[in-house]
Design a protein around this motif. Structure first.
Motif, PDB file in Angstrom:
ATOM      1  N   ARG A 329       0.824  -1.213   0.000  1.00  0.00           N
ATOM      2  CA  ARG A 329       0.000   0.000   0.000  1.00  0.00           C
ATOM      3  C   ARG A 329       0.856   1.260   0.000  1.00  0.00           C
ATOM      4  O   ARG A 329       0.460   2.285  -0.575  1.00  0.00           O
ATOM      5  CB  ARG A 329      -0.927   0.006   1.222  1.00  0.00           C
ATOM      6  CG  ARG A 329      -1.855   1.217   1.260  1.00  0.00           C
ATOM      7  CD  ARG A 329      -2.844   1.142   2.384  1.00  0.00           C
ATOM      8  NE  ARG A 329      -2.217   1.196   3.691  1.00  0.00           N
ATOM      9  CZ  ARG A 329      -2.902   1.322   4.826  1.00  0.00           C
ATOM     10  NH1 ARG A 329      -4.225   1.377   4.798  1.00  0.00           N
ATOM     11  NH2 ARG A 329      -2.281   1.366   5.978  1.00  0.00           N
ATOM     12  N   SER A 330       2.026   1.213   0.639  1.00  0.00           N
ATOM     13  CA  SER A 330       2.875   2.404   0.727  1.00  0.00           C
ATOM     14  C   SER A 330       3.329   2.904  -0.645  1.00  0.00           C
ATOM     15  O   SER A 330       3.734   4.057  -0.790  1.00  0.00           O
ATOM     16  CB  SER A 330       4.102   2.119   1.600  1.00  0.00           C
ATOM     17  OG  SER A 330       4.946   1.153   0.982  1.00  0.00           O
ATOM     18  N   LYS A 331       3.240   2.033  -1.674  1.00  0.00           N
ATOM     19  CA  LYS A 331       3.642   2.427  -3.024  1.00  0.00           C
ATOM     20  C   LYS A 331       2.480   2.326  -4.017  1.00  0.00           C
ATOM     21  O   LYS A 331       2.694   2.225  -5.216  1.00  0.00           O
ATOM     22  CB  LYS A 331       4.808   1.552  -3.495  1.00  0.00           C
ATOM     23  CG  LYS A 331       6.060   1.670  -2.628  1.00  0.00           C
ATOM     24  CD  LYS A 331       7.169   0.763  -3.132  1.00  0.00           C
ATOM     25  CE  LYS A 331       8.421   0.870  -2.259  1.00  0.00           C
ATOM     26  NZ  LYS A 331       9.507  -0.029  -2.753  1.00  0.00           N
ATOM     27  N   THR A 332       1.259   2.333  -3.483  1.00  0.00           N
ATOM     28  CA  THR A 332       0.078   2.179  -4.328  1.00  0.00           C
ATOM     29  C   THR A 332      -0.847   3.379  -4.176  1.00  0.00           C
ATOM     30  O   THR A 332      -1.220   3.729  -3.057  1.00  0.00           O
ATOM     31  CB  THR A 332      -0.698   0.888  -3.954  1.00  0.00           C
ATOM     32  OG1 THR A 332       0.192  -0.228  -4.044  1.00  0.00           O
ATOM     33  CG2 THR A 332      -1.871   0.680  -4.883  1.00  0.00           C
ATOM     34  N   ARG A 333      -1.219   3.987  -5.293  1.00  0.00           N
ATOM     35  CA  ARG A 333      -2.128   5.139  -5.232  1.00  0.00           C
ATOM     36  C   ARG A 333      -3.568   4.721  -4.980  1.00  0.00           C
ATOM     37  O   ARG A 333      -4.200   5.174  -4.046  1.00  0.00           O
ATOM     38  CB  ARG A 333      -2.033   5.949  -6.527  1.00  0.00           C
ATOM     39  CG  ARG A 333      -0.791   6.815  -6.619  1.00  0.00           C
ATOM     40  CD  ARG A 333      -0.875   7.761  -7.797  1.00  0.00           C
ATOM     41  NE  ARG A 333       0.261   8.674  -7.844  1.00  0.00           N
ATOM     42  CZ  ARG A 333       0.393   9.635  -8.731  1.00  0.00           C
ATOM     43  NH1 ARG A 333      -0.540   9.802  -9.682  1.00  0.00           N
ATOM     44  NH2 ARG A 333       1.447  10.430  -8.717  1.00  0.00           N
ATOM     45  N   ASN A 334      -4.085   3.877  -5.831  1.00  0.00           N
ATOM     46  CA  ASN A 334      -5.487   3.471  -5.723  1.00  0.00           C
ATOM     47  C   ASN A 334      -5.578   2.159  -4.953  1.00  0.00           C
ATOM     48  O   ASN A 334      -5.790   1.088  -5.513  1.00  0.00           O
ATOM     49  CB  ASN A 334      -6.106   3.330  -7.119  1.00  0.00           C
ATOM     50  CG  ASN A 334      -6.093   4.630  -7.883  1.00  0.00           C
ATOM     51  OD1 ASN A 334      -6.409   5.682  -7.336  1.00  0.00           O
ATOM     52  ND2 ASN A 334      -5.718   4.562  -9.156  1.00  0.00           N
ATOM     53  N   TRP A 335      -5.397   2.284  -3.657  1.00  0.00           N
ATOM     54  CA  TRP A 335      -5.386   1.111  -2.788  1.00  0.00           C
ATOM     55  C   TRP A 335      -6.796   0.569  -2.599  1.00  0.00           C
ATOM     56  O   TRP A 335      -7.709   1.278  -2.203  1.00  0.00           O
ATOM     57  CB  TRP A 335      -4.779   1.486  -1.437  1.00  0.00           C
ATOM     58  CG  TRP A 335      -4.979   0.473  -0.352  1.00  0.00           C
ATOM     59  CD1 TRP A 335      -5.829   0.560   0.713  1.00  0.00           C
ATOM     60  CD2 TRP A 335      -4.292  -0.778  -0.205  1.00  0.00           C
ATOM     61  NE1 TRP A 335      -5.728  -0.555   1.504  1.00  0.00           N
ATOM     62  CE2 TRP A 335      -4.788  -1.397   0.966  1.00  0.00           C
ATOM     63  CE3 TRP A 335      -3.322  -1.436  -0.958  1.00  0.00           C
ATOM     64  CZ2 TRP A 335      -4.339  -2.627   1.412  1.00  0.00           C
ATOM     65  CZ3 TRP A 335      -2.866  -2.669  -0.509  1.00  0.00           C
ATOM     66  CH2 TRP A 335      -3.371  -3.251   0.652  1.00  0.00           C
ATOM     67  N   LYS A 336      -6.960  -0.728  -2.882  1.00  0.00           N
ATOM     68  CA  LYS A 336      -8.255  -1.384  -2.727  1.00  0.00           C
ATOM     69  C   LYS A 336      -8.062  -2.603  -1.830  1.00  0.00           C
ATOM     70  O   LYS A 336      -7.553  -3.638  -2.279  1.00  0.00           O
ATOM     71  CB  LYS A 336      -8.815  -1.799  -4.089  1.00  0.00           C
ATOM     72  CG  LYS A 336      -9.077  -0.619  -5.013  1.00  0.00           C
ATOM     73  CD  LYS A 336      -9.573  -1.088  -6.372  1.00  0.00           C
ATOM     74  CE  LYS A 336      -9.810   0.107  -7.309  1.00  0.00           C
ATOM     75  NZ  LYS A 336     -10.258  -0.340  -8.657  1.00  0.00           N
TER      76      LYS A 336
END
Length: 365
Positions: A329-336
């Motif tokens: 998540r720390s490197k993800t923009r659209n976290w799902k």
């Protein structure tokens, strides 16, 4: 001037009168709480608290245990007060124990109830028990006189010096509400008259799903924290025979390197461990650098193998006590979160790499 002084003095009296003061000698301070399943709707609440008994000019400390049946923690405390000689208060709680039958159904609502209480600190310990908590709280001999401290000391020293990963109520709730990590708690069982830590309870959100023994908990602590402390026994091949070595972790650190992201993430887990051999069997010569190097290689391979197996097992259960989700998540923009848990996490690859260095072999040399 006198008028101002009088007004100030009056305000101070009014403010003091509004404080909720309680005389310590007139209340009983709960130190441990246990929750067990009673029926489909109700729980059995057990508490322990110290009572000072006057014997002539001296007072002796005595620990008492009470249990009631209720649906909520606050009603339970009210019911307990109907059986206690003085008002019971939560001001000194150190440990809350949940029976495994309670934990299987979920502990969130109970932990939140305690967390919201301003008289309870957020850094108290939580743990899961094999067997009923009221039986585990019923210690014998000198331990019964210090039951409130016994369980907190047991958990704390195992966190600081042995295999149990760092935990308390605040950290448990932090992991509980994290989209990218699952919570863990220490697991206690009573062996004879003596309670002992036997491993770690794993959670899917707030539900207990599986446990790890102390050896696997040691691996989990290395992968999760990369910290000091922890001891584990390993089997090695020496001169055609099976021997055993016990290695104490002096220091370790862990780094997660994301190698690829598409179609599924892949991580190299670099685990560096500095340890001491505290015991061994057979004819191992720890003054021989070659034999020490063989032990480093053998034990390192075993830690890698167990680490890889542990991660795969977590993926099968769709739980993430290590926290791969947080790293992704720390490197993800659209976290799902749902997509991560259901589709991405089960296909995530991880390769554990272990660099073990034996610093010394202690007094056995």
């Amino acid at each position: 001037m006198k008028k101002k002084t009088f007004i100030t003095f009056t305000i101070l009296i009014l403010i003091t009168g509004c404080l909720d003061t309680q005389i310590i000698d007139e209340i009983l301070l709960i130190q441990t709480v246990g929750l067990d399943k009673y029926d489909e709707e109700k729980l059995k609440y057990s508490v322990t608290f110290p009572v000072f008994l006057e014997q002539g000019e001296e007072s002796t400390l005595n620990m008492q245990q009470l249990s009631v049946i209720s649906e909520t923690t606050e009603e339970a405390r009210s019911l307990l007060n109907t059986r206690a000689q003085q008002p019971l208060r939560y001001g000194q709680i150190r440990v809350i124990l949940f029976g495994k039958d309670v934990a299987v159904e979920g502990v969130e609502k109970y932990v939140k109830s305690f967390y919201r209480n301003p008289r309870i600190g957020s850094k108290i310990y939580l743990c899961i028990t094999e067997g009923n908590t009221d039986e585990i709280l019923n210690l014998k001999g000198e331990n019964q006189q210090r039951v409130g401290m016994y369980f907190s000391d047991l958990i704390e020293q195992n966190i600081n010096f042995e295999n149990i990963p760092k935990t308390n109520m605040h950290l448990f709730l932090f992991d509980l509400y994290s989209d990218g990590k699952d919570a863990i708690l220490p697991l206690i069982k009573k062996e004879g008259d003596q309670p002992q830590l036997i491993g770690t309870a794993l959670f899917d959100f707030d539900r207990y799903v599986e446990s790890l023994d102390l050896n696997k908990t040691y691996i989990l602590k290395l992968l999760r924290d990369g910290s000091e402390g922890g001891t584990s026994q390993f089997v090695i091949e020496h001169e055609g025979k099976k021997d055993y070595v016990v290695i104490e972790n002096v220091f370790s650190e862990v780094k997660y390197n994301e190698k690829t992201r598409k179609p599924y993430p892949k991580y190299d887990i670099e685990l560096k461990i500095q340890g001491e051999i505290t015991d061994h069997t057979g004819n191992i010569d720890l003054s021989d650098p070659k034999q020490v190097a063989e032990i480093e290689t053998s034990v390192g391979n075993q830690i890698k193998t167990e680490g890889d197996k542990l991660i795969k097992r977590f993926q099968e259960l769709k739980i993430d006590p290590i926290g791969f989700g947080e790293k992704y998540r720390s490197k993800t923009r659209n976290w799902k979160p749902n997509e991560w848990k259901e589709n991405i996490y089960p296909e995530t690859k991880a390769n554990v790499k272990v660099d073990l260095k034996i610093l010394q072999s202690g007094a056995i040399e």
